[in-house]
Design a protein around this motif. Structure first.
Motif, PDB file in Angstrom:
ATOM      1  N   LYS A 149       5.977   0.074   5.759  1.00  0.00           N
ATOM      2  CA  LYS A 149       6.053   0.721   7.070  1.00  0.00           C
ATOM      3  C   LYS A 149       6.170   2.241   6.939  1.00  0.00           C
ATOM      4  O   LYS A 149       5.573   2.988   7.720  1.00  0.00           O
ATOM      5  N   HIS A 150       6.934   2.699   5.966  1.00  0.00           N
ATOM      6  CA  HIS A 150       7.069   4.148   5.757  1.00  0.00           C
ATOM      7  C   HIS A 150       5.714   4.778   5.428  1.00  0.00           C
ATOM      8  O   HIS A 150       5.370   5.843   5.957  1.00  0.00           O
ATOM      9  N   VAL A 151       4.958   4.119   4.561  1.00  0.00           N
ATOM     10  CA  VAL A 151       3.643   4.659   4.180  1.00  0.00           C
ATOM     11  C   VAL A 151       2.688   4.599   5.372  1.00  0.00           C
ATOM     12  O   VAL A 151       1.922   5.539   5.618  1.00  0.00           O
ATOM     13  N   ALA A 152       2.734   3.502   6.131  1.00  0.00           N
ATOM     14  CA  ALA A 152       1.869   3.378   7.308  1.00  0.00           C
ATOM     15  C   ALA A 152       2.186   4.426   8.368  1.00  0.00           C
ATOM     16  O   ALA A 152       1.315   4.806   9.157  1.00  0.00           O
ATOM     17  N   SER A 153       3.426   4.929   8.374  1.00  0.00           N
ATOM     18  CA  SER A 153       3.815   5.939   9.364  1.00  0.00           C
ATOM     19  C   SER A 153       3.286   7.331   9.026  1.00  0.00           C
ATOM     20  O   SER A 153       3.477   8.273   9.795  1.00  0.00           O
ATOM     21  N   ARG A 163       1.191   8.990  -5.351  1.00  0.00           N
ATOM     22  CA  ARG A 163       0.764   8.161  -4.237  1.00  0.00           C
ATOM     23  C   ARG A 163       1.369   6.766  -4.398  1.00  0.00           C
ATOM     24  O   ARG A 163       1.436   6.248  -5.523  1.00  0.00           O
ATOM     25  N   PRO A 164       1.775   6.129  -3.304  1.00  0.00           N
ATOM     26  CA  PRO A 164       2.386   4.800  -3.418  1.00  0.00           C
ATOM     27  C   PRO A 164       1.482   3.764  -4.067  1.00  0.00           C
ATOM     28  O   PRO A 164       1.969   2.852  -4.743  1.00  0.00           O
ATOM     29  N   HIS A 177      -5.270   2.303   2.090  1.00  0.00           N
ATOM     30  CA  HIS A 177      -5.704   2.362   3.483  1.00  0.00           C
ATOM     31  C   HIS A 177      -4.658   3.005   4.390  1.00  0.00           C
ATOM     32  O   HIS A 177      -3.472   3.056   4.055  1.00  0.00           O
ATOM     33  N   ARG A 178      -5.129   3.477   5.559  1.00  0.00           N
ATOM     34  CA  ARG A 178      -4.202   4.081   6.523  1.00  0.00           C
ATOM     35  C   ARG A 178      -3.102   3.095   6.898  1.00  0.00           C
ATOM     36  O   ARG A 178      -1.935   3.472   7.043  1.00  0.00           O
ATOM     37  N   LYS A 179      -3.484   1.837   7.074  1.00  0.00           N
ATOM     38  CA  LYS A 179      -2.498   0.776   7.219  1.00  0.00           C
ATOM     39  C   LYS A 179      -2.504  -0.008   5.904  1.00  0.00           C
ATOM     40  O   LYS A 179      -3.282  -0.947   5.730  1.00  0.00           O
ATOM     41  N   PRO A 180      -1.667   0.386   4.961  1.00  0.00           N
ATOM     42  CA  PRO A 180      -1.750  -0.180   3.604  1.00  0.00           C
ATOM     43  C   PRO A 180      -1.438  -1.674   3.585  1.00  0.00           C
ATOM     44  O   PRO A 180      -0.647  -2.175   4.379  1.00  0.00           O
TER      45      PRO A 180
END
Length: 467
Positions: free
Chosen positions: A171-175, A309-310, A323-326
């Motif tokens: 969720k943190h990465v998607a934000s 990068r995650p 992806h933007r939504k990983p």
């Protein structure tokens, strides 16, 4: 039951241990930051805790937990199944020693296990009696400390899990926080500063007998080669109390990160901080490294830590896509570890019936897929299923050994005679043949299904449908 009966004997013996009759007072959560200093007992610290720790109900719960966990013996060699009889005879004395502050833990047995990434991890295995007492202490202290822990801390806490930590990271990465500060505390459990830790425990524990017991557990020696070495720092993994103590210490870092407004996830000593840019990440890495060194006396492993990068890093053996939504995926190292574990099983299975090898591998496969059931990238499971079947075909090809035996077995399984002999005499190695058309046709997927081979892909679908 065991402890209850023994407890009845000590209560009727007329002993009046120091501190008896005190009622525990639950600690508040409003402790100030005094990490690392020699502090006095805090006004809101709970007292009378040892009476609760040795109470019948708490000890019975601790006993049940220790017996259920089984575990290896400590330095005295006492197995779990002997604990009941020992307590029936010795619990009155042990209880009195605990209440009067005269109990001294035995040294832990040193065990070293290989780390997945190389090196070894040291475990300190307490005696079964000390595991019982530590479990009893943990059950009383956890409700005092856990409610005040950060919501971003997921390790060894009731109602928290590694899967929750991984989902939160996603969720943190998607934000939009698409850089991660991956912190690795160097030899954390071996380097815990005792004075710093005890100053934090004193915030909510006002019972001096309990404080003294915890301090003795921290300083209990390590038995190696017949000699017990005193321990001046660290809290070796292996005892029930160690995870709670590690969370008490690292919660200080959590609170510091929250104060600075950072998004992060921590599971035990594995912490990831999520930021928007590399520059921010490098700044956070520098400042948190300094904070851990000065305030908590801990060192960040510069080799294993990184700003990246995650999707280039792993967290609790998961990784994610760019992806933007990983999407969550299994980390490459986790796949490599599974293959290494299965290869050792397959090596042992060369002289056994193939069904026996499959039975031995099944618990490992089921446990692995159960942990990675939240993966959203399916390709790796299909690839592993194919690899598994090929490894098993390779075992069969080796077991058939002779050219004639290979040809006969291929013909018995439906391969035409000319093709069977051509395949048996092709001069290729076992791994090549295990992936060739003749072995795929002779030993199809349905054959392994009949033997009970777990399909990771099928298990993933089943687990995701039921969760």
């Amino acid at each position: 039951m065991t402890i209850g009966a023994a407890e009845g004997r000590v209560e009727t013996s007329g002993a009046t241990p120091e501190g008896s009759g005190r009622k525990p007072r639950v600690a508040g959560n409003g402790a100030a930051n005094v990490t690392g200093r020699g502090v006095t007992l805090w006004p809101e610290a709970a007292t009378g805790l040892m009476d609760v720790i040795v109470s019948r109900g708490n000890m019975m719960a601790a006993y049940s937990r220790v017996v259920a966990n089984k575990g290896a013996p400590g330095i005295d060699g006492m197995p779990v199944m002997v604990l009941k009889g020992y307590l029936q005879e010795e619990w009155p004395r042990i209880k009195e020693e605990l209440l009067t502050g005269k109990y001294h833990p035995q040294p832990v047995r040193k065990v070293e296990i290989p780390k997945p990434g190389g090196g070894v991890r040291m475990l300190g295995i307490p005696t079964v009696l000390d595991r019982l007492i530590q479990q009893a202490v943990h059950q009383v202290l956890s409700p005092l400390f856990d409610p005040g822990f950060s919501t971003s801390s997921y390790g060894f806490r009731p109602g928290k899990s590694a899967h929750q930590a991984v989902k939160a990271a996603q969720k943190h990465v998607a934000s939009g926080l698409r850089w991660v500060v991956d912190l690795d505390v160097e030899k954390f459990f071996d380097r815990v500063h005792h004075d710093t830790l005890m100053s934090l425990v004193k915030r909510k524990v006002g019972d001096r007998v309990v404080l003294s017991l915890i301090d003795r557990y921290l300083k209990a020696g390590i038995l190696e080669g017949g000699w017990a070495t005193p321990r001046m720092e660290g809290t070796p993994q292996g005892g029930p109390l160690s995870p709670l103590l590690s969370n008490i210490l690292l919660d200080e870092m959590d609170k510091e990160l929250e104060k600075r407004g950072h998004a992060f996830c921590r599971y035990a000593d594995d912490a990831n901080i999520y930021v928007a840019t590399r520059t921010s990440g490098e700044r956070v890495m520098t400042s948190i490294t300094g904070y851990l060194s000065k305030r908590l006396k801990l060192t960040v492993n510069q080799t294993k830590s990184a700003v990246d990068r995650p999707w280039n890093r792993s967290f609790l053996s998961y990784s994610m896509t760019w992806h933007r939504k990983p999407r969550l995926t299994v980390a490459k190292k986790a796949v490599a570890r599974l293959k290494a574990n299965l290869k050792s099983i397959f090596r042992r299975g060369r002289g056994k019936n193939i069904r026996t090898t499959i039975v031995e591998a099944t618990p490992k496969l089921r446990g692995w897929i159960a942990y990675f059931r939240h993966s959203e990238v399916k390709g790796i499971f299909e690839e592993l299923d194919g690899w598994l079947r090929r490894k098993l075909r390779c075992i069969l090809w080796k077991q058939w050994k002779r050219t004639g035996t290979r040809a006969k077995n291929l013909m018995r399984r439906g391969i035409p005679e000319a093709t069977a002999w051509r395949s048996a005499t092709n001069g290729r190695g076992p791994w090549w043949n295990s992936g060739a058309a003749h072995m795929n046709k002779a030993v199809p997927k349905s054959y392994f299904n009949q033997l009970g081979l777990v399909s990771l892909m099928n298990q993933l679908h089943r687990l995701q449908c039921t969760s």
